[in-house]
Design a protein around this motif. Sequence first.
Motif, PDB file in Angstrom:
ATOM      1  N   VAL A  99       0.752  -1.157  -0.215  1.00  0.00           N
ATOM      2  CA  VAL A  99       0.140   0.123   0.078  1.00  0.00           C
ATOM      3  C   VAL A  99       0.899   1.156  -0.118  1.00  0.00           C
ATOM      4  O   VAL A  99       1.867   1.431   0.877  1.00  0.00           O
ATOM      5  N   SER A 100       0.831   1.983  -0.855  1.00  0.00           N
ATOM      6  CA  SER A 100       1.952   3.022  -1.217  1.00  0.00           C
ATOM      7  C   SER A 100       1.864   4.120  -0.018  1.00  0.00           C
ATOM      8  O   SER A 100       0.884   4.330   0.671  1.00  0.00           O
ATOM      9  N   THR A 101       3.010   4.369   0.316  1.00  0.00           N
ATOM     10  CA  THR A 101       3.226   5.220   1.671  1.00  0.00           C
ATOM     11  C   THR A 101       3.110   6.770   1.126  1.00  0.00           C
ATOM     12  O   THR A 101       2.644   7.545   1.991  1.00  0.00           O
ATOM     13  N   MET A 102       3.182   6.959  -0.043  1.00  0.00           N
ATOM     14  CA  MET A 102       2.874   8.270  -0.567  1.00  0.00           C
ATOM     15  C   MET A 102       1.337   8.779  -0.873  1.00  0.00           C
ATOM     16  O   MET A 102       0.863   9.731  -0.214  1.00  0.00           O
ATOM     17  N   HIS A 103       0.593   7.746  -1.053  1.00  0.00           N
ATOM     18  CA  HIS A 103      -0.858   7.977  -1.406  1.00  0.00           C
ATOM     19  C   HIS A 103      -1.577   6.521  -1.269  1.00  0.00           C
ATOM     20  O   HIS A 103      -1.452   5.766  -2.004  1.00  0.00           O
ATOM     21  N   CYS A 104      -2.210   6.257  -0.033  1.00  0.00           N
ATOM     22  CA  CYS A 104      -2.575   5.085   0.351  1.00  0.00           C
ATOM     23  C   CYS A 104      -3.792   4.593  -0.560  1.00  0.00           C
ATOM     24  O   CYS A 104      -3.957   3.194   0.038  1.00  0.00           O
ATOM     25  N   ASN A 105      -4.380   4.878  -1.232  1.00  0.00           N
ATOM     26  CA  ASN A 105      -5.137   4.364  -2.065  1.00  0.00           C
ATOM     27  C   ASN A 105      -4.546   3.657  -3.393  1.00  0.00           C
ATOM     28  O   ASN A 105      -5.345   3.290  -4.206  1.00  0.00           O
ATOM     29  N   PHE A 106      -3.249   3.902  -3.483  1.00  0.00           N
ATOM     30  CA  PHE A 106      -2.619   3.210  -4.423  1.00  0.00           C
ATOM     31  C   PHE A 106      -1.899   2.146  -4.235  1.00  0.00           C
ATOM     32  O   PHE A 106      -1.233   2.133  -3.148  1.00  0.00           O
ATOM     33  N   LEU A 107      -2.026   0.703  -4.654  1.00  0.00           N
ATOM     34  CA  LEU A 107      -1.194  -0.439  -4.424  1.00  0.00           C
ATOM     35  C   LEU A 107      -0.056  -0.219  -5.499  1.00  0.00           C
ATOM     36  O   LEU A 107       0.030  -0.104  -6.504  1.00  0.00           O
ATOM     37  N   ILE A 108       1.164  -0.841  -4.897  1.00  0.00           N
ATOM     38  CA  ILE A 108       2.530  -0.732  -5.704  1.00  0.00           C
ATOM     39  C   ILE A 108       3.056  -2.184  -5.879  1.00  0.00           C
ATOM     40  O   ILE A 108       2.790  -2.861  -4.864  1.00  0.00           O
ATOM     41  N   ASN A 109       3.610  -2.466  -7.172  1.00  0.00           N
ATOM     42  CA  ASN A 109       4.335  -3.707  -7.425  1.00  0.00           C
ATOM     43  C   ASN A 109       5.706  -3.156  -7.265  1.00  0.00           C
ATOM     44  O   ASN A 109       6.173  -2.787  -8.144  1.00  0.00           O
ATOM     45  N   HIS A 110       6.560  -3.638  -6.197  1.00  0.00           N
ATOM     46  CA  HIS A 110       7.990  -3.402  -6.230  1.00  0.00           C
ATOM     47  C   HIS A 110       8.896  -4.192  -6.915  1.00  0.00           C
ATOM     48  O   HIS A 110       9.913  -4.033  -7.049  1.00  0.00           O
ATOM     49  N   GLY A 111       8.107  -5.105  -7.650  1.00  0.00           N
ATOM     50  CA  GLY A 111       8.987  -5.695  -8.778  1.00  0.00           C
ATOM     51  C   GLY A 111       8.295  -7.057  -9.019  1.00  0.00           C
ATOM     52  O   GLY A 111       8.086  -7.418 -10.029  1.00  0.00           O
TER      53      GLY A 111
END
Length: 304
Positions: free
Chosen positions: A254-266
């Motif tokens: 869960v993005s720390t910058m904008h927590c309604n975004f999910l991130i794939n770190h790789g």
Amino acid sequence: MAHGASLVARLPRVRGPYQPGAAIKDLTWFRAGGPAEVLYIPPDAEDLALFLKELSPDVPVTLIGVGSNLLVRDGGVDGVVIRLGRGFMNVTADPMNRLRAGAAALDVAVAKAALEAGLTGLEFMRGIPGTVGGGLRMNAGAYGREFKDVLVEALALDRRGARVRLTNTQMGFEYRRANAPADLIFVEAVFQAAPGEKPAIEARMNEITDARSSTQPIKSRTGGSTFKNPPGEKAWQLIDRAGCRGLRRGDAEVSTMHCNFLINHGKASGDEIEALGEEVRAKVKAATGIELEWEIKRIGKKGT
Ligand SMILES: Cc1cc2nc3c(=O)[nH]c(=O)nc-3n(C[C@H](O)[C@H](O)[C@H](O)COP(=O)(O)OP(=O)(O)OC[C@H]3O[C@@H](n4cnc5c(N)ncnc54)[C@H](O)[C@@H]3O)c2cc1C
């Protein structure tokens, strides 16, 4: 999933290439998930209409734009996944201050064409990293405007390849959705703008670009806003309140910058990203009583 090559043998003879077993994750922002049984890239509306007309009704069809609001599950997508080709990318301005855009044109390209023609009203499109087709289906919007506010009409093909013209009202726009029949494939849209001053239009677009890069993880593997804002609430605030900022599952976060975004770190898989989203929904429900609704479209089957 049947082997893609055996499906190809049953598909109509068209010009657009068929790619059995295509890694469609590479066509999405998340860069995750399984293959398409067959990927078809129609070069133009004529090819697509012929394909649809002759396609057996039992073959599922799934559209993808540039995959900026899309999560592919690990088991891949049965049937034919369609990504519109070059013949759907034109954008032209007309003397009535309208822009006609192919459904594969990027929203950013529409905004740029409006600027070049000295037309105002479409600046918000500068901030949406999808295509016109995806924007029509999602009623994409930002900074107080959405497709609903600027669309004159959309052109589509139905599942049998017949052309359908939809007015703005017939699109049935609501917050981040269009209620037009789900099997329609949008091929073109006409947007209304108004004469404006180029420097002011450009300044507004630059403002939007700057605001984006300071508030959203736009360089990450993500799918944009994961959940819709519930009435009177902001999804990100609910997620934050439930303690989910930075929550992780493997390479999914869960993005720390904008927590309604999910991130794939790789290396996160489509299923892992979806499971993280479901965990967020459960935690938000437990903390606030509110059930978040997915904004991201999820396609395909789970892996095994
Ligand atoms: C960093 C980032 C920021 C974002 N910011 C915003 C924002 O501010 N506002 C906003 O609204 N969205 C935003 N999004 C989400 C996304 O950009 C929009 O929803 C966009 O409209 C999706 O377009 P797409 O081409 O990527 O569609 P996809 O994600 O590929 O598909 C989305 C849906 O549209 C359907 N679709 C695509 N093309 C067609 C077609 N031709 N005919 C019929 N159906 C079609 C697909 O089947 C799917 O259901 C953001 C995403 C990211 C990654």
